[in-house]
Design a protein around this motif. Structure first.
Motif, PDB file in Angstrom:
ATOM      1  N   VAL A 167      46.179  29.727  13.734  1.00 36.94           N
ATOM      2  CA  VAL A 167      47.628  29.542  13.712  1.00 36.94           C
ATOM      3  C   VAL A 167      47.888  28.081  14.083  1.00 36.94           C
ATOM      4  O   VAL A 167      47.363  27.583  15.081  1.00 36.94           O
ATOM      5  N   TYR A 168      48.671  27.422  13.262  1.00 33.53           N
ATOM      6  CA  TYR A 168      48.965  26.007  13.452  1.00 33.53           C
ATOM      7  C   TYR A 168      50.381  25.853  14.003  1.00 33.53           C
ATOM      8  O   TYR A 168      51.333  26.436  13.465  1.00 33.53           O
ATOM      9  N   TYR A 169      50.488  25.044  15.061  1.00 30.38           N
ATOM     10  CA  TYR A 169      51.744  24.859  15.776  1.00 30.38           C
ATOM     11  C   TYR A 169      52.169  23.400  15.752  1.00 30.38           C
ATOM     12  O   TYR A 169      51.325  22.503  15.897  1.00 30.38           O
ATOM     13  N   CYS A 170      53.469  23.165  15.638  1.00 30.35           N
ATOM     14  CA  CYS A 170      53.982  21.829  15.897  1.00 30.35           C
ATOM     15  C   CYS A 170      54.688  21.830  17.251  1.00 30.35           C
ATOM     16  O   CYS A 170      55.101  22.889  17.751  1.00 30.35           O
ATOM     17  N   ALA A 171      54.798  20.656  17.829  1.00 27.80           N
ATOM     18  CA  ALA A 171      55.368  20.519  19.161  1.00 27.80           C
ATOM     19  C   ALA A 171      56.062  19.172  19.276  1.00 27.80           C
ATOM     20  O   ALA A 171      55.686  18.207  18.591  1.00 27.80           O
ATOM     21  N   ALA A 172      57.037  19.102  20.172  1.00 28.49           N
ATOM     22  CA  ALA A 172      57.809  17.875  20.384  1.00 28.49           C
ATOM     23  C   ALA A 172      57.802  17.517  21.854  1.00 28.49           C
ATOM     24  O   ALA A 172      57.839  18.398  22.727  1.00 28.49           O
ATOM     25  N   GLY A 173      57.784  16.219  22.123  1.00 28.87           N
ATOM     26  CA  GLY A 173      57.789  15.771  23.505  1.00 28.87           C
ATOM     27  C   GLY A 173      58.317  14.365  23.627  1.00 28.87           C
ATOM     28  O   GLY A 173      58.582  13.693  22.620  1.00 28.87           O
ATOM     29  N   GLN A 174      58.429  13.917  24.870  1.00 32.11           N
ATOM     30  CA  GLN A 174      58.930  12.576  25.123  1.00 32.11           C
ATOM     31  C   GLN A 174      57.928  11.533  24.632  1.00 32.11           C
ATOM     32  O   GLN A 174      56.736  11.628  24.904  1.00 32.11           O
ATOM     33  N   ASP A 175      58.467  10.534  23.955  1.00 30.55           N
ATOM     34  CA  ASP A 175      57.605   9.555  23.291  1.00 30.55           C
ATOM     35  C   ASP A 175      56.699   8.825  24.274  1.00 30.55           C
ATOM     36  O   ASP A 175      55.505   8.649  24.007  1.00 30.55           O
ATOM     37  N   HIS A 176      57.254   8.393  25.412  1.00 29.66           N
ATOM     38  CA  HIS A 176      56.452   7.599  26.350  1.00 29.66           C
ATOM     39  C   HIS A 176      55.312   8.417  26.948  1.00 29.66           C
ATOM     40  O   HIS A 176      54.241   7.897  27.238  1.00 29.66           O
ATOM     41  N   LEU A 177      55.526   9.700  27.116  1.00 28.39           N
ATOM     42  CA  LEU A 177      54.500  10.563  27.687  1.00 28.39           C
ATOM     43  C   LEU A 177      53.408  10.858  26.660  1.00 28.39           C
ATOM     44  O   LEU A 177      52.207  10.775  26.967  1.00 28.39           O
ATOM     45  N   ILE A 178      53.783  11.166  25.462  1.00 24.15           N
ATOM     46  CA  ILE A 178      52.795  11.493  24.440  1.00 24.15           C
ATOM     47  C   ILE A 178      51.991  10.269  24.061  1.00 24.15           C
ATOM     48  O   ILE A 178      50.807  10.378  23.705  1.00 24.15           O
ATOM     49  N   ALA A 179      52.595   9.086  24.162  1.00 22.84           N
ATOM     50  CA  ALA A 179      51.845   7.862  23.896  1.00 22.84           C
ATOM     51  C   ALA A 179      50.686   7.706  24.870  1.00 22.84           C
ATOM     52  O   ALA A 179      49.655   7.115  24.540  1.00 22.84           O
ATOM     53  N   THR A 180      50.836   8.238  26.048  1.00 24.59           N
ATOM     54  CA  THR A 180      49.799   8.125  27.083  1.00 24.59           C
ATOM     55  C   THR A 180      48.763   9.244  26.979  1.00 24.59           C
ATOM     56  O   THR A 180      47.557   8.999  27.111  1.00 24.59           O
ATOM     57  N   ILE A 181      49.242  10.456  26.770  1.00 26.21           N
ATOM     58  CA  ILE A 181      48.358  11.629  26.757  1.00 26.21           C
ATOM     59  C   ILE A 181      48.677  12.523  25.569  1.00 26.21           C
ATOM     60  O   ILE A 181      49.083  13.669  25.723  1.00 26.21           O
ATOM     61  N   PRO A 182      48.446  12.037  24.357  1.00 27.04           N
ATOM     62  CA  PRO A 182      48.846  12.790  23.169  1.00 27.04           C
ATOM     63  C   PRO A 182      48.107  14.105  22.980  1.00 27.04           C
ATOM     64  O   PRO A 182      48.597  14.990  22.284  1.00 27.04           O
ATOM     65  N   THR A 183      46.922  14.227  23.594  1.00 27.64           N
ATOM     66  CA  THR A 183      46.126  15.437  23.375  1.00 27.64           C
ATOM     67  C   THR A 183      46.468  16.568  24.330  1.00 27.64           C
ATOM     68  O   THR A 183      45.982  17.684  24.151  1.00 27.64           O
ATOM     69  N   ARG A 184      47.278  16.303  25.338  1.00 28.56           N
ATOM     70  CA  ARG A 184      47.538  17.293  26.379  1.00 28.56           C
ATOM     71  C   ARG A 184      48.696  18.194  26.010  1.00 28.56           C
ATOM     72  O   ARG A 184      49.797  17.734  25.746  1.00 28.56           O
ATOM     73  N   ARG A 185      48.480  19.494  26.054  1.00 24.75           N
ATOM     74  CA  ARG A 185      49.533  20.433  25.705  1.00 24.75           C
ATOM     75  C   ARG A 185      50.747  20.299  26.606  1.00 24.75           C
ATOM     76  O   ARG A 185      51.889  20.448  26.161  1.00 24.75           O
ATOM     77  N   TYR A 186      50.530  19.989  27.876  1.00 26.77           N
ATOM     78  CA  TYR A 186      51.648  19.940  28.819  1.00 26.77           C
ATOM     79  C   TYR A 186      52.560  18.738  28.580  1.00 26.77           C
ATOM     80  O   TYR A 186      53.635  18.642  29.170  1.00 26.77           O
ATOM     81  N   ALA A 187      52.132  17.799  27.739  1.00 19.93           N
ATOM     82  CA  ALA A 187      52.974  16.645  27.404  1.00 19.93           C
ATOM     83  C   ALA A 187      54.102  17.027  26.448  1.00 19.93           C
ATOM     84  O   ALA A 187      55.042  16.261  26.276  1.00 19.93           O
ATOM     85  N   TYR A 188      54.020  18.201  25.857  1.00 25.33           N
ATOM     86  CA  TYR A 188      54.980  18.628  24.842  1.00 25.33           C
ATOM     87  C   TYR A 188      55.940  19.657  25.424  1.00 25.33           C
ATOM     88  O   TYR A 188      55.525  20.644  26.032  1.00 25.33           O
ATOM     89  N   GLU A 189      57.217  19.430  25.205  1.00 26.66           N
ATOM     90  CA  GLU A 189      58.253  20.292  25.782  1.00 26.66           C
ATOM     91  C   GLU A 189      58.606  21.477  24.901  1.00 26.66           C
ATOM     92  O   GLU A 189      58.948  22.549  25.395  1.00 26.66           O
TER      93      GLU A 189
END
Length: 127
Positions: free
Chosen positions: A93-115
């Motif tokens: 199952v493939y999921y998309c996710a959205a998060g704050q740009d500055h946070l994802i720029a630092t840790i793009p692979t971390r699930r908790y970075a996405y809101e």
């Protein structure tokens, strides 16, 4: 609040291609960085790709780099994942996710970075 809806999944033969879409509503997609993850049977959810708010920077997992391409169209409030050379073990199952740009720029692979997360779309790759 952002609502995300994935589409484009389905059944494909090994070596084939699919293009997934993620449509957003509630807020402009340009406010967020976006990512794609997948979760196969009995496996943890894994990072695939991410893209910053403008589309100018992308990140990929080693396992898909060179085969998958993430892109976005902020005018359409949509993010895409072009997948080529699919393998049976990529059934998930493939999921998309959205998060704050500055946070994802630092840790793009971390699930908790996405809101915000969509409900996912099933991709099945037959051998």
């Amino acid at each position: 609040q952002v609502q995300l809806v994935e589409s484009g999944g389905g059944l494909v033969q090994a070596g084939g291609s699919l293009r997934l879409s993620c449509a957003a509503s509630g807020r402009p997609l340009s406010s967020y960085a976006m990512g794609w993850f997948r979760q196969g049977p009995g496996k943890e959810r894994e990072f695939l790709a991410a893209i910053n708010w403008s589309g100018g920077r992308t990140y990929y997992a080693d396992s898909v780099n060179g085969r998958f391409t993430i892109s976005r169209d902020n005018a359409k409030n949509t993010v895409y994942l072009q997948m080529n050379g699919l393998k049976p073990e990529e059934t998930a199952v493939y999921y998309c996710a959205a998060g704050q740009d500055h946070l994802i720029a630092t840790i793009p692979t971390r699930r908790y970075a996405y809101e915000y997360w969509g409900l996912g779309t099933q991709v099945t790759v037959s051998s």
